[in-house]
Design a protein around this motif. Structure first.
Motif, PDB file in Angstrom:
ATOM      1  N   GLY A   1      74.941  72.260  97.313  1.00  0.00           N
ATOM      2  CA  GLY A   1      75.313  72.646  98.710  1.00  0.00           C
ATOM      3  C   GLY A   1      75.998  71.631  99.291  1.00  0.00           C
ATOM      4  O   GLY A   1      77.079  71.762  99.973  1.00  0.00           O
ATOM      5  N   ARG A   2      75.579  70.386  99.412  1.00  0.00           N
ATOM      6  CA  ARG A   2      76.239  69.419 100.028  1.00  0.00           C
ATOM      7  C   ARG A   2      77.581  69.004  99.594  1.00  0.00           C
ATOM      8  O   ARG A   2      78.558  68.815 100.396  1.00  0.00           O
ATOM      9  CB  ARG A   2      75.503  67.964  99.889  1.00  0.00           C
ATOM     10  N   ALA A   3      77.635  69.180  98.016  1.00  0.00           N
ATOM     11  CA  ALA A   3      78.932  68.800  97.418  1.00  0.00           C
ATOM     12  C   ALA A   3      79.893  69.721  97.811  1.00  0.00           C
ATOM     13  O   ALA A   3      81.263  69.392  97.850  1.00  0.00           O
ATOM     14  CB  ALA A   3      78.544  68.724  95.848  1.00  0.00           C
ATOM     15  N   ILE A   4      79.683  71.052  97.886  1.00  0.00           N
ATOM     16  CA  ILE A   4      80.711  72.307  98.266  1.00  0.00           C
ATOM     17  C   ILE A   4      81.182  71.891  99.855  1.00  0.00           C
ATOM     18  O   ILE A   4      82.213  72.229  99.950  1.00  0.00           O
ATOM     19  CB  ILE A   4      79.921  73.513  98.082  1.00  0.00           C
ATOM     20  N   ALA A   5      80.159  71.453 100.780  1.00  0.00           N
ATOM     21  CA  ALA A   5      80.560  71.332 102.091  1.00  0.00           C
ATOM     22  C   ALA A   5      81.573  70.195 102.129  1.00  0.00           C
ATOM     23  O   ALA A   5      82.431  70.329 102.907  1.00  0.00           O
ATOM     24  CB  ALA A   5      79.292  71.195 102.794  1.00  0.00           C
ATOM     25  N   GLY A   6      81.240  68.980 101.392  1.00  0.00           N
ATOM     26  CA  GLY A   6      82.118  67.957 101.319  1.00  0.00           C
ATOM     27  C   GLY A   6      83.533  68.497 101.017  1.00  0.00           C
ATOM     28  O   GLY A   6      84.460  67.907 101.617  1.00  0.00           O
ATOM     29  N   VAL A   7      83.561  68.923  99.772  1.00  0.00           N
ATOM     30  CA  VAL A   7      84.979  69.338  99.289  1.00  0.00           C
ATOM     31  C   VAL A   7      85.632  70.246 100.233  1.00  0.00           C
ATOM     32  O   VAL A   7      86.827  69.971 100.647  1.00  0.00           O
ATOM     33  CB  VAL A   7      84.887  69.852  97.963  1.00  0.00           C
TER      34      VAL A   7
ATOM     35  N   THR B   1      88.447  60.897 101.817  1.00  0.00           N
ATOM     36  CA  THR B   1      87.361  60.090 102.658  1.00  0.00           C
ATOM     37  C   THR B   1      86.842  60.897 103.419  1.00  0.00           C
ATOM     38  O   THR B   1      85.806  60.697 104.127  1.00  0.00           O
ATOM     39  CB  THR B   1      88.376  59.044 103.508  1.00  0.00           C
ATOM     40  N   ALA B   2      87.094  62.345 103.950  1.00  0.00           N
ATOM     41  CA  ALA B   2      86.652  63.223 104.651  1.00  0.00           C
ATOM     42  C   ALA B   2      85.177  63.935 104.137  1.00  0.00           C
ATOM     43  O   ALA B   2      84.392  64.624 104.407  1.00  0.00           O
ATOM     44  CB  ALA B   2      87.349  64.203 105.290  1.00  0.00           C
ATOM     45  N   ALA B   3      85.245  63.821 102.455  1.00  0.00           N
ATOM     46  CA  ALA B   3      84.223  64.514 101.965  1.00  0.00           C
ATOM     47  C   ALA B   3      82.819  64.048 102.221  1.00  0.00           C
ATOM     48  O   ALA B   3      81.760  64.769 102.385  1.00  0.00           O
ATOM     49  CB  ALA B   3      84.686  64.360 100.581  1.00  0.00           C
ATOM     50  N   ALA B   4      82.791  62.531 101.958  1.00  0.00           N
ATOM     51  CA  ALA B   4      81.249  62.247 102.195  1.00  0.00           C
ATOM     52  C   ALA B   4      80.448  62.187 103.432  1.00  0.00           C
ATOM     53  O   ALA B   4      79.337  62.816 103.543  1.00  0.00           O
ATOM     54  CB  ALA B   4      81.216  60.707 101.426  1.00  0.00           C
ATOM     55  N   PRO B   5      81.149  62.294 104.525  1.00  0.00           N
ATOM     56  CA  PRO B   5      80.701  62.382 105.701  1.00  0.00           C
ATOM     57  C   PRO B   5      80.249  63.614 106.008  1.00  0.00           C
ATOM     58  O   PRO B   5      79.250  64.178 106.409  1.00  0.00           O
ATOM     59  CB  PRO B   5      81.650  62.005 106.670  1.00  0.00           C
ATOM     60  N   ALA B   6      81.207  64.630 105.608  1.00  0.00           N
ATOM     61  CA  ALA B   6      80.726  66.030 105.669  1.00  0.00           C
ATOM     62  C   ALA B   6      79.653  66.466 104.975  1.00  0.00           C
ATOM     63  O   ALA B   6      78.643  67.157 105.145  1.00  0.00           O
ATOM     64  CB  ALA B   6      81.923  67.038 105.478  1.00  0.00           C
ATOM     65  N   ALA B   7      79.553  66.018 103.683  1.00  0.00           N
ATOM     66  CA  ALA B   7      78.382  66.005 102.540  1.00  0.00           C
ATOM     67  C   ALA B   7      76.989  65.752 103.459  1.00  0.00           C
ATOM     68  O   ALA B   7      75.935  66.455 103.085  1.00  0.00           O
ATOM     69  CB  ALA B   7      78.547  65.616 101.463  1.00  0.00           C
ATOM     70  N   LEU B   8      76.904  64.841 104.183  1.00  0.00           N
ATOM     71  CA  LEU B   8      75.738  64.236 104.583  1.00  0.00           C
ATOM     72  C   LEU B   8      75.395  65.112 105.940  1.00  0.00           C
ATOM     73  O   LEU B   8      74.284  65.260 106.042  1.00  0.00           O
ATOM     74  CB  LEU B   8      76.221  62.848 105.283  1.00  0.00           C
ATOM     75  N   GLU B   9      76.483  65.526 106.601  1.00  0.00           N
ATOM     76  CA  GLU B   9      76.151  66.236 107.997  1.00  0.00           C
ATOM     77  C   GLU B   9      76.069  67.589 107.706  1.00  0.00           C
ATOM     78  O   GLU B   9      75.384  68.163 108.831  1.00  0.00           O
ATOM     79  CB  GLU B   9      77.226  65.770 108.876  1.00  0.00           C
TER      80      GLU B   9
END
Length: 302
Positions: A259-265, A283-291
């Motif tokens: 779920g985190r990976a999909i949100a990040g992509v 560079t936008a992927a990892a912060p979104a996956a965390l949040e």
């Protein structure tokens, strides 16, 4: 590489500590000067999340091949095999938790990797091999040498813990239809019989305006749906794999990590559209996956 003592590259270093440097992930993929695909896409999110990555290139190219010029080359198989040997000589497989492979560039490189994998995995019991079987896509067809598919099926799938095909690649690996949800689940179960513990099938057709991602394991099937975005850039599958591996290494469940990976992509694609750039905003992927861990919620199907 000439390793004799009279080589101009060989030299000593004073006052160097003896301890080996930590390595979390070995990433074996293509590499670009400009743009984001292969290692150039997968490694930045891993490093943003604090992981140490050893990059092994299979190709060194100026850019992705959809531009009007392309410079560089696929690494010769002997060069590529030498880099893998060097990674082993430094003890990287024994220290890393995950090994990721992506685009090989040639049948010869695929075979060299398979040979190295056969020799390496028995000596590295803590290393999980995660295979992205890069073959092509529904709108491009295959864009790799035909013999690579046989190497995936016969030599790499039996060694993999995780495999992450898109719907087109899932069909190529199994010889079964896999573009729709039920077809993809059936095809993924065929792959599970060949060795992997998990199949993450992405870019599966959903309802109008939606894409489906499926996680198929030995004890269940989960589904995520996300809105289709009108953007076609390289590197999305590479980032999906890297984020999934990162959160699994953090100890999260497969369901939550996916779920985190999909949100990040998805967030990175939104950022790419908003910026109007021709390359994926990795560079936008990892912060979104965390949040945004629960932005796209899993539905258990079986």
């Amino acid at each position: 590489m000439n390793t004799t003592q009279d080589s101009h590259m060989v030299h000593g270093r004073r006052l160097r500590p003896d301890g080996p440097s930590p390595v979390d992930v070995i990433s074996v993929q293509s590499q670009l000067v400009y743009g984001y695909a292969g290692n150039s896409a997968a490694v930045p999110p891993l490093r943003q999340l604090g992981f140490r990555v050893a990059e092994v290139p299979t190709t060194l190219l100026s850019n992705a091949p959809f531009y009007d010029t392309l410079r560089g080359r696929v690494l010769p198989a002997d060069w590529f095999a030498d880099l893998l040997l060097g990674a082993s000589e430094r003890g990287l497989p024994q220290r890393a938790g995950a090994l990721v492979s992506g685009y090989f560039g040639s049948v010869a490189n695929g075979a060299a990797f398979a040979d190295w994998l056969d020799a390496t995995l028995p000596q590295a019991p803590g290393l999980r091999f995660c295979l992205d079987p890069v073959i092509g896509d529904t709108h491009t067809g295959p864009y790799v040498e035909a013999g690579l598919e046989r190497i995936f099926v016969e030599r790499l799938l039996p060694r993999a813990w995780l495999v992450t095909p898109n719907a087109f690649e899932l069909g190529r690996l199994t010889g079964l239809p896999a573009l729709e949800q039920d077809e993809a689940i059936a095809a993924a179960r065929v792959l599970l019989e060949r060795g992997p513990q998990w199949v993450l099938a992405h870019s599966v057709a959903g309802a109008s305006g939606e894409l489906v991602t499926l996680a198929i394991g030995r004890e269940g099937v989960w589904r995520w749906t996300s809105p289709y975005l009108p953007v076609d850039v390289a590197g999305t599958g590479d980032v999906l794999m890297s984020l999934l591996v990162a959160f699994l290494l953090r100890g999260e469940s497969f369901e939550l990590a996916t779920g985190r990976a999909i949100a990040g992509v998805h967030a990175a694609l939104e950022a790419t559209l908003q910026a109007g750039h021709e390359e994926f905003d990795v560079t936008a992927a990892a912060p979104a996956a965390l949040e945004q861990a629960t932005r796209f919620r899993a539905e258990r199907l079986a």
